[in-house]
Design a protein around this motif. Structure first.
Motif, PDB file in Angstrom:
ATOM      1  N   UNK A   1       0.783  -1.228   0.000  1.00 19.02           N
ATOM      2  CA  UNK A   1       0.000   0.000   0.000  1.00 19.02           C
ATOM      3  C   UNK A   1       0.811   1.273   0.000  1.00 19.02           C
ATOM      4  N   UNK A   2       2.111   1.161   0.165  1.00 17.87           N
ATOM      5  CA  UNK A   2       2.959   2.354   0.252  1.00 17.87           C
ATOM      6  C   UNK A   2       3.026   3.062  -1.105  1.00 17.87           C
ATOM      7  N   UNK A   3       2.680   4.354  -1.148  1.00 19.43           N
ATOM      8  CA  UNK A   3       2.691   5.064  -2.435  1.00 19.43           C
ATOM      9  C   UNK A   3       4.085   5.387  -2.963  1.00 19.43           C
ATOM     10  N   UNK A   4       5.119   5.274  -2.119  1.00 10.74           N
ATOM     11  CA  UNK A   4       6.475   5.616  -2.560  1.00 10.74           C
ATOM     12  C   UNK A   4       7.427   4.417  -2.503  1.00 10.74           C
ATOM     13  N   UNK A   5       6.885   3.212  -2.404  1.00  9.50           N
ATOM     14  CA  UNK A   5       7.730   2.025  -2.251  1.00  9.50           C
ATOM     15  C   UNK A   5       8.676   1.833  -3.443  1.00  9.50           C
TER      16      UNK A   5
ATOM     17  N   UNK B   1      18.004   4.360   1.852  1.00  7.46           N
ATOM     18  CA  UNK B   1      17.297   5.610   1.583  1.00  7.46           C
ATOM     19  C   UNK B   1      15.823   5.497   1.960  1.00  7.46           C
ATOM     20  N   UNK B   2      15.394   4.310   2.329  1.00  6.06           N
ATOM     21  CA  UNK B   2      13.990   4.078   2.664  1.00  6.06           C
ATOM     22  C   UNK B   2      13.509   4.996   3.777  1.00  6.06           C
ATOM     23  N   UNK B   3      14.322   5.173   4.809  1.00  2.00           N
ATOM     24  CA  UNK B   3      13.870   5.977   5.952  1.00  2.00           C
ATOM     25  C   UNK B   3      13.712   7.448   5.561  1.00  2.00           C
ATOM     26  N   UNK B   4      14.422   7.883   4.525  1.00  2.00           N
ATOM     27  CA  UNK B   4      14.313   9.274   4.080  1.00  2.00           C
ATOM     28  C   UNK B   4      13.226   9.440   3.033  1.00  2.00           C
ATOM     29  N   UNK B   5      12.862   8.364   2.349  1.00  2.00           N
ATOM     30  CA  UNK B   5      11.828   8.427   1.306  1.00  2.00           C
ATOM     31  C   UNK B   5      10.431   8.353   1.912  1.00  2.00           C
ATOM     32  N   UNK B   6      10.279   7.667   3.030  1.00  2.00           N
ATOM     33  CA  UNK B   6       8.965   7.501   3.661  1.00  2.00           C
ATOM     34  C   UNK B   6       8.294   8.868   3.811  1.00  2.00           C
ATOM     35  N   UNK B   7       7.079   8.967   3.285  1.00  2.00           N
ATOM     36  CA  UNK B   7       6.342  10.230   3.295  1.00  2.00           C
ATOM     37  C   UNK B   7       5.522  10.417   4.571  1.00  2.00           C
TER      38      UNK B   7
ATOM     39  N   UNK C   1      -0.255   5.246   5.453  1.00  2.00           N
ATOM     40  CA  UNK C   1      -0.969   4.235   4.665  1.00  2.00           C
ATOM     41  C   UNK C   1      -0.588   2.846   5.169  1.00  2.00           C
ATOM     42  N   UNK C   2       0.677   2.681   5.546  1.00  5.65           N
ATOM     43  CA  UNK C   2       1.150   1.394   6.062  1.00  5.65           C
ATOM     44  C   UNK C   2       0.382   1.004   7.326  1.00  5.65           C
ATOM     45  N   UNK C   3       0.191   1.959   8.203  1.00  5.98           N
ATOM     46  CA  UNK C   3      -0.513   1.677   9.465  1.00  5.98           C
ATOM     47  C   UNK C   3      -1.982   1.354   9.222  1.00  5.98           C
ATOM     48  N   UNK C   4      -2.585   2.026   8.254  1.00  6.73           N
ATOM     49  CA  UNK C   4      -4.006   1.774   7.989  1.00  6.73           C
ATOM     50  C   UNK C   4      -4.224   0.392   7.386  1.00  6.73           C
TER      51      UNK C   4
ATOM     52  N   UNK D   1       1.012  -1.905  13.099  1.00  6.70           N
ATOM     53  CA  UNK D   1       2.395  -1.428  13.125  1.00  6.70           C
ATOM     54  C   UNK D   1       2.507  -0.212  12.209  1.00  6.70           C
ATOM     55  N   UNK D   2       3.045   0.855  12.736  1.00  6.70           N
ATOM     56  CA  UNK D   2       3.210   2.094  11.967  1.00  6.70           C
ATOM     57  C   UNK D   2       4.650   2.192  11.478  1.00  6.70           C
ATOM     58  N   UNK D   3       4.867   1.825  10.226  1.00  6.40           N
ATOM     59  CA  UNK D   3       6.220   1.924   9.684  1.00  6.40           C
ATOM     60  C   UNK D   3       6.674   3.379   9.638  1.00  6.40           C
ATOM     61  N   UNK D   4       5.747   4.290   9.433  1.00  9.78           N
ATOM     62  CA  UNK D   4       6.101   5.719   9.415  1.00  9.78           C
ATOM     63  C   UNK D   4       6.734   6.139  10.732  1.00  9.78           C
ATOM     64  N   UNK D   5       6.189   5.659  11.840  1.00 11.35           N
ATOM     65  CA  UNK D   5       6.752   5.998  13.153  1.00 11.35           C
ATOM     66  C   UNK D   5       8.132   5.377  13.326  1.00 11.35           C
ATOM     67  N   UNK D   6       8.311   4.179  12.795  1.00 16.88           N
ATOM     68  CA  UNK D   6       9.620   3.524  12.853  1.00 16.88           C
ATOM     69  C   UNK D   6      10.634   4.339  12.047  1.00 16.88           C
TER      70      UNK D   6
END
Length: 137
Positions: A38-42, A68-74, A78-81, A87-92
C-alpha cells in the motif's frame, strides 16, 4: 544476502531505542507485506517497509539505517491503515531518522570549535549554523 544471527544482535540497544522512540513493537509484524503493497512511494525505496522491519527484527539495524527508505517515507500512515497488527512503519522511520540525525550531531565530522575564528566573528549566525550542517552531512 546471507545474515548471521545471534540473540545479542536481535535485542541490542539500538533495537530497543527504535521501539522506544517509535512506540512500536517490532515483533508484532508477521511479514504480511500489506504495508509495502500500500505504500505510495515504495518504488523509490531501496528496501520495502516489510523488508526493513524484517531486518530490524533480525537485529540488523545498520542495513536499514544506511538505506534511503527511511528518508523516502512520506509519513502518510498508509502502512498503518493497512497493517492488521497496527504497526506504523512511518513511526519507525521517524525513529530511525532521529537516530541518524542524533548520531551526526553527537559525532560531527567538523567541530564548531575548529571553525576559524574569523569565520565565526564575521559570518552571520545563520551562516555558521548552515556551514556546520553542510560540513557534518
Amino acid at each position: 544476502m546471507r545474515l548471521r544471527l545471534s540473540g545479542e544482535q536481535i535485542r541490542d540497544e539500538i533495537i530497543g531505542r527504535i521501539e522506544t522512540l517509535s512506540g512500536q513493537d517490532l515483533g508484532a509484524c508477521y511479514q504480511c507485506g500489506k504495508c509495502s503493497a500500500g505504500c505510495p512511494v515504495v518504488e523509490q525505496m531501496d528496501i520495502a517497509p516489510s523488508e526493513a522491519i524484517r531486518y530490524l527484527q533480525l537485529g540488523h539495524p545498520d542495513i536499514v539505517l544506511d538505506s534511503n527508505t527511511i528518508w523516502i517515507c512520506a509519513s502518510c500512515f498508509q502502512c498503518a491503515s493497512r497493517c492488521p497488527k497496527g504497526v506504523e512503519f512511518s513511526s519507525i522511520c521517524d525513529a530511525l531518522r532521529a537516530i541518524v540525525l542524533r548520531k551526526r550531531v553527537s559525532d560531527p565530522k567538523v567541530d564548531a570549535d575548529e571553525l576559524a575564528r574569523v569565520m565565526v566573528s564575521d559570518a552571520p549566525q545563520m551562516g555558521v549554523v548552515g556551514a556546520l550542517r553542510k560540513l557534518n552531512g
